[in-house]
Design an enzyme around this catalytic site. Structure first.
Site, PDB file in Angstrom:
ATOM      1  N   TYR A  98      10.943  -7.657  -0.180  1.00 37.66           N
ATOM      2  CA  TYR A  98      10.692  -8.137  -1.540  1.00 37.66           C
ATOM      3  C   TYR A  98       9.719  -7.132  -2.148  1.00 37.66           C
ATOM      4  O   TYR A  98       8.728  -6.767  -1.515  1.00 37.66           O
ATOM      5  CB  TYR A  98      10.052  -9.522  -1.561  1.00 37.66           C
ATOM      6  CG  TYR A  98      10.815 -10.622  -0.870  1.00 37.66           C
ATOM      7  CD1 TYR A  98      12.199 -10.675  -0.896  1.00 37.66           C
ATOM      8  CD2 TYR A  98      10.119 -11.630  -0.196  1.00 37.66           C
ATOM      9  CE1 TYR A  98      12.885 -11.705  -0.263  1.00 37.66           C
ATOM     10  CE2 TYR A  98      10.802 -12.664   0.430  1.00 37.66           C
ATOM     11  CZ  TYR A  98      12.176 -12.697   0.398  1.00 37.66           C
ATOM     12  OH  TYR A  98      12.841 -13.716   1.027  1.00 37.66           O
ATOM     13  N   CYS A 101       5.990  -8.165  -2.066  1.00 34.25           N
ATOM     14  CA  CYS A 101       5.468  -8.758  -0.833  1.00 34.25           C
ATOM     15  C   CYS A 101       4.372  -7.868  -0.244  1.00 34.25           C
ATOM     16  O   CYS A 101       4.605  -6.675   0.007  1.00 34.25           O
ATOM     17  CB  CYS A 101       6.606  -8.917   0.168  1.00 34.25           C
ATOM     18  SG  CYS A 101       6.072  -9.275   1.850  1.00 34.25           S
ATOM     19  N   PHE A 103       3.108  -7.739   2.722  1.00 35.59           N
ATOM     20  CA  PHE A 103       3.424  -7.261   4.065  1.00 35.59           C
ATOM     21  C   PHE A 103       4.450  -6.128   4.015  1.00 35.59           C
ATOM     22  O   PHE A 103       4.371  -5.171   4.788  1.00 35.59           O
ATOM     23  CB  PHE A 103       3.920  -8.419   4.929  1.00 35.59           C
ATOM     24  CG  PHE A 103       2.903  -9.516   5.079  1.00 35.59           C
ATOM     25  CD1 PHE A 103       1.791  -9.342   5.885  1.00 35.59           C
ATOM     26  CD2 PHE A 103       3.031 -10.720   4.395  1.00 35.59           C
ATOM     27  CE1 PHE A 103       0.831 -10.335   6.020  1.00 35.59           C
ATOM     28  CE2 PHE A 103       2.088 -11.722   4.520  1.00 35.59           C
ATOM     29  CZ  PHE A 103       0.981 -11.532   5.334  1.00 35.59           C
ATOM     30  N   CYS A 104       5.407  -6.225   3.104  1.00 36.16           N
ATOM     31  CA  CYS A 104       6.359  -5.125   2.911  1.00 36.16           C
ATOM     32  C   CYS A 104       5.638  -3.883   2.418  1.00 36.16           C
ATOM     33  O   CYS A 104       5.956  -2.756   2.829  1.00 36.16           O
ATOM     34  CB  CYS A 104       7.436  -5.533   1.905  1.00 36.16           C
ATOM     35  SG  CYS A 104       8.445  -6.947   2.420  1.00 36.16           S
TER      36      CYS A 104
END
Length: 320
Positions: A98, A101, A103-104
């Protein structure tokens, strides 16, 4: 009736007639679409934000799909890091993500810093059709030369070890501590800030839907429905993480990180380490939103952030 009551509450929270009109128009447009999908949407909210009581999500008609969901001073350009041996570089890297996001974005910061070209597949947060092939149903997922890697911290660890096979020295205690701090504290401060007000929620979803995998209609629905939903969900997250003042929590986190540097250019000393890249990664999507601008204006993190921008450089993302 519950949907109407929530929208009325939200309308009273908007400062200014213009913002009020935009929300009402957007809510009217999306209401038909969202009504038949409220149960599914609520479950997505509960899943993505780890909310144990989905009734909070059901109280809002919206499309919510990710937790999120950065320069001030000119600095000397730093050279990117390169792996010691070219043959150790991954050849085919695909990131399922995403866009906003955190974490991405941790994974992307690592890939960008190490000059690793990667393709991006934007995952539809409702259908998740792009990752139907995987048993793992969260993002990020990274495919490296055909191997699936999951969980942002594990992905970074595996890539680093692959590129430095002779490096048997584990992370220092300091580096490990601050990487954990990013996952367990910093990311939880972000959502209550970027969705703090209706105007900020709309700004955030402008960014999300512009970069996401949406048709024109889906962008409009996602923007207004998502902003409405996340305005309320962020209040739940604020309470869950014992945050009384969103901006104070964000400023406090920024200053905590600056204090950890102890006058060094980076936590890693003369060049960024994995903790530097993690902090930079999760802050990068918000840097030029109102919350990120406020953070730089009211704390001392700006100089470090500018150094990181120069060190990480341009994205290594390539067209799929």
């Amino acid at each position: 009736m519950r949907r109407v009551n929530h929208l009325a509450t939200l309308s009273r929270a908007i400062s200014g007639a213009a913002a009020h009109q935009r929300l009402v128009q957007g809510a009217a447009m999306m209401s038909t679409y969202a009504a038949s999908n409220s149960q599914c949407i609520a479950s997505r909210i509960a899943e993505n934000f780890r909310i144990s009581n989905p009734s909070v999500a059901r109280g809002v008609t919206g499309t919510v799909f990710f937790s999120v969901a950065a320069s001030s001073l000119s600095q000397e350009v730093q050279a990117k890091e390169s792996p010691p041996v070219e043959k150790l570089m991954p050849k085919d890297v695909v990131l399922y993500q995403y866009e906003a996001c955190p974490f991405c974005n941790k994974v992307k910061a690592f890939l960008d810093y190490y000059n690793i070209p990667y393709k991006v597949v934007e995952v539809n947060p409702i259908s998740k059709k792009e990752i139907k092939w995987s048993d793992y149903k969260k993002v990020p997922i990274l495919k490296v030369d055909g191997e699936q890697m999951v969980d942002s911290s594990d992905i970074v660890d595996k890539l680093f070890q692959r590129m430095h096979p002779d490096n048997s020295v584990p992370d220092s205690d300091e580096e490990t501590k601050w990487r954990g701090w990013v996952d367990n504290h910093l990311v939880h401060v972000l959502s209550p800030n970027i969705y703090r007000s209706v105007s900020e929620a709309l700004e955030s979803f402008d960014y999300i839907t512009t970069h996401g995998n949406f048709s024109f209609t889906e962008r409009l629905v996602a923007k207004y429905a998502g902003a409405t939903a996340m305005y309320f969900v962020s209040k739940k997250l604020k309470k869950r993480h014992n945050i009384t003042d969103e901006r104070a929590a964000l400023y406090g986190a920024a200053e905590t990180w600056v204090d950890a540097l102890r006058g060094r250019q980076y936590l890693g000393g003369s060049k960024p380490n994995l903790a530097d890249l993690a902090v930079f990664g999760v802050l990068r999507p918000i840097r030029y939103l109102k919350s990120g601008k406020d953070m730089v204006e009211h704390t001392h993190i700006g100089e470090w952030y500018s150094r990181m921008e120069n060190a990480v450089g341009e994205p290594c993302r390539v067209k799929a």
